[in-house]
Design an enzyme around this catalytic site. Structure first.
Site, mmCIF file in Angstrom:
data_model
loop_
_atom_site.group_PDB
_atom_site.id
_atom_site.type_symbol
_atom_site.label_atom_id
_atom_site.label_comp_id
_atom_site.label_asym_id
_atom_site.label_seq_id
_atom_site.Cartn_x
_atom_site.Cartn_y
_atom_site.Cartn_z
ATOM 1 N N ARG A 143 99.281 39.815 -27.851
ATOM 2 C CA ARG A 143 99.200 41.098 -27.157
ATOM 3 C C ARG A 143 99.759 42.292 -27.936
ATOM 4 O O ARG A 143 99.736 43.420 -27.446
ATOM 5 C CB ARG A 143 99.855 40.974 -25.779
ATOM 6 C CG ARG A 143 99.107 39.931 -24.944
ATOM 7 C CD ARG A 143 99.679 39.760 -23.568
ATOM 8 N NE ARG A 143 99.593 40.994 -22.783
ATOM 9 C CZ ARG A 143 100.082 41.113 -21.549
ATOM 10 N NH1 ARG A 143 100.694 40.099 -20.983
ATOM 11 N NH2 ARG A 143 99.965 42.238 -20.892
ATOM 12 N N PRO A 152 109.313 35.708 -23.391
ATOM 13 C CA PRO A 152 110.495 34.973 -23.870
ATOM 14 C C PRO A 152 111.787 35.651 -23.442
ATOM 15 O O PRO A 152 111.924 36.864 -23.581
ATOM 16 C CB PRO A 152 110.358 35.013 -25.391
ATOM 17 C CG PRO A 152 109.022 35.560 -25.681
ATOM 18 C CD PRO A 152 108.489 36.221 -24.463
ATOM 19 N N GLU A 153 112.709 34.883 -22.904
ATOM 20 C CA GLU A 153 114.025 35.397 -22.532
ATOM 21 C C GLU A 153 115.066 34.726 -23.420
ATOM 22 O O GLU A 153 114.724 34.030 -24.366
ATOM 23 C CB GLU A 153 114.286 35.127 -21.037
ATOM 24 C CG GLU A 153 113.255 35.798 -20.135
ATOM 25 C CD GLU A 153 113.534 35.598 -18.649
ATOM 26 O OE1 GLU A 153 114.710 35.466 -18.273
ATOM 27 O OE2 GLU A 153 112.570 35.578 -17.872
ATOM 28 N N ARG A 190 128.146 50.582 -10.831
ATOM 29 C CA ARG A 190 126.700 50.796 -10.768
ATOM 30 C C ARG A 190 126.185 50.684 -9.341
ATOM 31 O O ARG A 190 126.527 49.742 -8.637
ATOM 32 C CB ARG A 190 125.979 49.767 -11.668
ATOM 33 C CG ARG A 190 126.523 49.708 -13.080
ATOM 34 C CD ARG A 190 126.346 51.016 -13.842
ATOM 35 N NE ARG A 190 124.975 51.235 -14.212
ATOM 36 C CZ ARG A 190 124.476 50.922 -15.419
ATOM 37 N NH1 ARG A 190 125.233 50.379 -16.346
ATOM 38 N NH2 ARG A 190 123.204 51.155 -15.686
#
Ligand SMILES: [Zn+2]
Length: 279
Positions: free
Chosen positions: A117, A2-3, A156
């Site tokens: 899981r 799930p995002e 970054r």
């Protein structure tokens, strides 16, 4: 996994009703059943059983990929991780396979956290900032302007895909929506973040918001996990479309590995800017 759009969809259903169940807001938790103790990150099971009953659910929302249940005194956080789901039902039967935690309400309804899981986790906290402090900004945060986003990228040197999925940089992105946003922006996932131009950064932020919004409108994607109900998987442009023609230029979509994650690109639309041998 799930995002942001999938967690947002679940949060909205819990708050407003949906997914075949009513809203849980305003319900009083009568008792809890913790079926897999390691689901609970904090506090101890004994304290959890003592503190939760009697509390009312006052609000439900999403922060990053966490479901946030505001209770009358505490805040409960649920992270679904790989395979978690939330089911709300009435009657005494627990629905769904592999239930880990059940909240029974004073009325006939209960909410079950299922997780095949066992990677999902639950926190009960007086102050959720303890967990949220390390999270990056929300993609929809209006203070995250394209100028700000470009500045953050400039600092970054990491490859753009793993950076976007780093929850301390930006909250909520995972494999599906990152691949889709990079494809729409014609950016190779191995591009170093600090090499992106202001125009590219602006376009990328716009596309991140657009794929997430489309995902939410379709109730998320029902793909490679137990989440049900979404149909965004039918709208994906490159994710898991290896071997199919690119919807823009008809070049065959390829699967590569970036930051140990399966990644889907159009090698023509998303040309690597330099050092193509670099992994
Ligand atoms: Zn293409």
């Amino acid at each position: 996994m799930p995002e942001l759009p999938e967690v947002e969809t679940i949060a909205r259903a819990l708050k407003y009703g949906g997914r075949d169940a009513p809203s849980i807001v305003g319900r009083t938790i009568d008792r809890v059943d913790l079926l897999w103790e390691r689901t609970l990150e904090t506090p101890s099971p004994t304290e959890f059983h003592k503190r939760v009953p009697g509390q009312i659910i006052t609000d439900v929302y999403r922060r990053a990929k966490y479901l946030v249940l505001k209770l009358s005194r505490d805040t409960m956080l649920i992270h679904l991780r790989m395979s978690g789901d939330i089911l709300v039902a009435s009657g005494i039967d627990i629905i769904g396979s592999h239930p880990r935690l059940v909240l029974y309400f004073l009325d006939d309804w209960h909410m079950t956290f299922t997780d095949t899981r066992k990677f999902g986790r639950v926190w009960l906290l007086t102050n959720p900032e303890r967990v949220f402090a390390k999270l990056g900004p929300e993609p929809f945060d209006s203070s995250l302007t394209s100028t700000k986003f470009h500045q953050l990228l400039q600092r970054r040197k990491r490859q753009i895909k793993p950076l976007l999925m780093d929850q301390t940089f930006l909250a909520g992105m995972g494999n599906i929506y990152t691949d889709e946003a990079l494809f729409k922006s014609q950016i190779h996932p191995r591009t170093k973040a600090n090499t992106l131009s202001k125009v590219q950064a602006t376009d990328l932020l716009k596309n991140i918001r657009s794929v997430l919004n489309t995902g939410i409108q379709h109730n998320g994607a029902s793909i490679d996990w137990v989440y049900r109900g979404g149909d965004f998987q039918n709208k994906l442009l490159v994710y898991q479309r290896t071997g199919e023609p690119c919807p823009v230029c008809y070049t065959t979509i390829e699967r590569i590995i970036v930051g140990q994650r399966s990644t889907h690109i159009c090698p023509s639309c998303q040309e690597f800017p330099d050092e193509p041998h670099n992994t």
